[in-house]
Write an enzyme that holds these catalytic residues in place. Structure first.
Site, PDB file in Angstrom:
ATOM      1  N   HIS A   1       0.854  -1.187   0.000  1.00  0.00           N
ATOM      2  CA  HIS A   1       0.000   0.000   0.000  1.00  0.00           C
ATOM      3  C   HIS A   1       0.894   1.243   0.000  1.00  0.00           C
ATOM      4  CE1 HIS A   1      -4.192   1.546   1.240  1.00  0.00           C
ATOM      5  NE2 HIS A   1      -3.483   2.596   0.853  1.00  0.00           N
ATOM      6  N   LEU A   2       0.854   1.970  -1.081  1.00  0.00           N
ATOM      7  CA  LEU A   2       1.666   3.167  -1.254  1.00  0.00           C
ATOM      8  C   LEU A   2       1.433   4.155  -0.112  1.00  0.00           C
ATOM      9  CD1 LEU A   2       2.957   4.952  -3.988  1.00  0.00           C
ATOM     10  CD2 LEU A   2       0.954   6.212  -3.229  1.00  0.00           C
ATOM     11  N   HIS A   3       2.485   4.795   0.339  1.00  0.00           N
ATOM     12  CA  HIS A   3       2.379   5.842   1.346  1.00  0.00           C
ATOM     13  C   HIS A   3       3.571   6.781   1.227  1.00  0.00           C
ATOM     14  CE1 HIS A   3       4.338   2.311   3.115  1.00  0.00           C
ATOM     15  NE2 HIS A   3       5.022   3.140   3.884  1.00  0.00           N
ATOM     16  N   GLN A   4       3.275   8.081   1.331  1.00  0.00           N
ATOM     17  CA  GLN A   4       4.294   9.137   1.251  1.00  0.00           C
ATOM     18  C   GLN A   4       4.670   9.544   2.670  1.00  0.00           C
ATOM     19  OE1 GLN A   4       6.180  10.822  -0.816  1.00  0.00           O
ATOM     20  NE2 GLN A   4       5.737  12.976  -0.841  1.00  0.00           N
TER      21      GLN A   4
END
Length: 160
Positions: A115-118
């Site tokens: 799950h992409l996260h910045q």
């Protein structure tokens, strides 16, 4: 130590939305929630294992792993919420600078690659002290719930 030992990892891992903490986080409310702000396509949450106080993650609601999988609306809102996170952290805790970034894939250092996260990590002059070197630990002078309260209260109603 909870992170290192893996005791909070869901059975079956993070790959499926049912086991993904970034898919579950937006549904949490009250004292259990570390969510600071909610947009239409992304939300902002405190990192449960922060590098520094105020370490935020900007996450799409949608369970996607790669930055190239975001649609234009998600990409735009992720950028706006990253900028807003920086402004709010500066307002609340006078950060001197920031580390921003996404680790794409496990080999690139992503702890939860599915799950992409910045990351938005506030930095201050001298914030690295002897504790990480000598004791292999970080000193965090503020509880996550206190940090969340300050950031959520300062978050603008309509970030743009």
């Amino acid at each position: 130590m909870t992170y290192i030992s893996g005791q909070d990892r869901p059975e079956g891992g993070y790959e499926k939305p049912s086991g993904c903490p970034f898919c579950r986080a937006p549904a949490q409310t009250g004292d259990d929630s570390l969510v600071v702000a909610r947009g239409e396509t992304v939300y902002v949450v405190l990192n449960l294992y922060p590098y520094n106080p105020g370490h935020l993650l900007v996450c799409p609601y949608r369970h996607v792993a790669d930055y190239t999988d975001l649609d234009p609306a998600e990409t735009g809102e992720l950028a706006v919420y990253t900028q807003t996170a920086m402004r709010v952290i500066r307002q609340v805790s006078s950060a001197h600078g920031f580390n921003l970034g996404m680790n794409q894939g496990g080999v690139a250092g992503a702890g939860i690659a599915a799950h992409l996260h910045q990351h938005v990590v506030p930095r201050w002059g001298g914030d690295a002290n002897f504790m990480p070197v000598v004791a292999r630990t970080k000193v965090l002078p503020q509880l996550l719930t206190d940090t969340r309260g300050l950031l959520a209260a300062a978050w603008p109603t309509n970030p743009r």
